[in-house]
Design a protein around this motif. Sequence first.
Motif, PDB file in Angstrom:
ATOM      1  N   LYS A   1     -26.269   8.940 -29.353  1.00 54.63           N
ATOM      2  CA  LYS A   1     -25.288   9.991 -29.064  1.00 54.63           C
ATOM      3  C   LYS A   1     -25.874  11.387 -29.260  1.00 54.63           C
ATOM      4  O   LYS A   1     -25.465  12.337 -28.595  1.00 54.63           O
ATOM      5  N   ASP A   2     -26.849  11.494 -30.155  1.00 54.46           N
ATOM      6  CA  ASP A   2     -27.479  12.793 -30.406  1.00 54.46           C
ATOM      7  C   ASP A   2     -28.385  13.233 -29.260  1.00 54.46           C
ATOM      8  O   ASP A   2     -28.713  14.420 -29.142  1.00 54.46           O
ATOM      9  N   LEU A   3     -28.788  12.278 -28.418  1.00 56.94           N
ATOM     10  CA  LEU A   3     -29.724  12.594 -27.336  1.00 56.94           C
ATOM     11  C   LEU A   3     -29.048  13.180 -26.106  1.00 56.94           C
ATOM     12  O   LEU A   3     -29.610  14.023 -25.420  1.00 56.94           O
ATOM     13  N   HIS A   4     -27.829  12.680 -25.820  1.00 56.04           N
ATOM     14  CA  HIS A   4     -27.158  13.047 -24.574  1.00 56.04           C
ATOM     15  C   HIS A   4     -25.653  12.949 -24.768  1.00 56.04           C
ATOM     16  O   HIS A   4     -25.185  12.032 -25.458  1.00 56.04           O
ATOM     17  N   PRO A   5     -24.870  13.840 -24.162  1.00 53.21           N
ATOM     18  CA  PRO A   5     -23.412  13.797 -24.331  1.00 53.21           C
ATOM     19  C   PRO A   5     -22.769  12.481 -23.907  1.00 53.21           C
ATOM     20  O   PRO A   5     -21.700  12.121 -24.412  1.00 53.21           O
ATOM     21  N   ALA A   6     -23.417  11.743 -22.984  1.00 56.66           N
ATOM     22  CA  ALA A   6     -22.862  10.461 -22.548  1.00 56.66           C
ATOM     23  C   ALA A   6     -22.776   9.471 -23.707  1.00 56.66           C
ATOM     24  O   ALA A   6     -21.892   8.614 -23.742  1.00 56.66           O
ATOM     25  N   GLY A   7     -23.703   9.554 -24.639  1.00 57.23           N
ATOM     26  CA  GLY A   7     -23.679   8.681 -25.805  1.00 57.23           C
ATOM     27  C   GLY A   7     -23.936   7.225 -25.507  1.00 57.23           C
ATOM     28  O   GLY A   7     -23.521   6.341 -26.267  1.00 57.23           O
ATOM     29  N   THR A   8     -24.607   6.955 -24.396  1.00 58.03           N
ATOM     30  CA  THR A   8     -24.894   5.576 -24.012  1.00 58.03           C
ATOM     31  C   THR A   8     -26.360   5.446 -23.606  1.00 58.03           C
ATOM     32  O   THR A   8     -27.023   6.431 -23.274  1.00 58.03           O
ATOM     33  N   ALA A   9     -26.859   4.205 -23.618  1.00 60.44           N
ATOM     34  CA  ALA A   9     -28.212   3.922 -23.146  1.00 60.44           C
ATOM     35  C   ALA A   9     -28.136   3.463 -21.693  1.00 60.44           C
ATOM     36  O   ALA A   9     -27.130   2.868 -21.281  1.00 60.44           O
ATOM     37  N   PRO A  10     -29.187   3.732 -20.913  1.00 58.07           N
ATOM     38  CA  PRO A  10     -30.476   4.307 -21.290  1.00 58.07           C
ATOM     39  C   PRO A  10     -30.464   5.831 -21.358  1.00 58.07           C
ATOM     40  O   PRO A  10     -29.597   6.485 -20.784  1.00 58.07           O
ATOM     41  N   VAL A  11     -31.485   6.346 -22.033  1.00 61.32           N
ATOM     42  CA  VAL A  11     -31.772   7.772 -22.044  1.00 61.32           C
ATOM     43  C   VAL A  11     -33.277   7.941 -21.852  1.00 61.32           C
ATOM     44  O   VAL A  11     -34.060   7.198 -22.438  1.00 61.32           O
TER      45      VAL A  11
END
Length: 235
Positions: free
Chosen positions: A44-54
């Motif tokens: 969740k800290d990586l992208h607002p979507a909070g889902t994988a993949p990132v």
Amino acid sequence: MPLTLHHLGLSQSERIIWLAEELNLDYKLVHHKRDPIFAPQSIKDLHPAGTAPVMEDDPSTVTQSRVVLAESGAIIDYIIAVHGKGALAPTPKDGSAYPNYLEWYHFANGSLQPALFRVLMARGPASDPNSPVVVRTLAKWDHLLSMMEDRLAETGAYLAGEMLTAADIMTFFTLTTMRGFCPVEYDVEKHRHILAYLKRVGERPAYRKAMEICEGKDFVPLLSAKAEQFSLMKR
């Protein structure tokens, strides 16, 4: 090594690792553990979507700065275009493979994955198996499988034609790993071309390596007619 791929165990992000292995790309892999079922805060800290993949590309040759993407299709398109020299994505110069590729590539997350998720919801403890909604949900899933069966019978190989493409990489998770969350079965006669397809793809060295990277040496991909529900769903 600017490319960093974030993998959440037993998730759609296996697609991206498999793609990278098929393209023989250099990348950094970051594993994330479910908490306990859904994505952890680290995702969740990586992208607002909070889902994988990132995916992180830092620096990107496109923007000369850090690019962070979510969504399987967006990541696959980006990697193929920026790092993969267009491999695994037919273009108009490839003739009939191009429209077939486009349709099946978008079919994966546009129709197939949502349909199986609805089957999962329809099988909930409060659901009525005779409800028109449940009956329609199961019929829709069966229809989509029939479409795939007919297509694979036609090509005898992959969804876009004779060669593996990103359409297969997008689709395969739903036909395999997703069944650990929703254990649908394939009929050995009715779905014989799908089962042959699972075996064919499952033998690809890049796929086997990717699944070992993602889930460990002891993980057995769900390539057969029957599938057992993952233990994390039984808690």
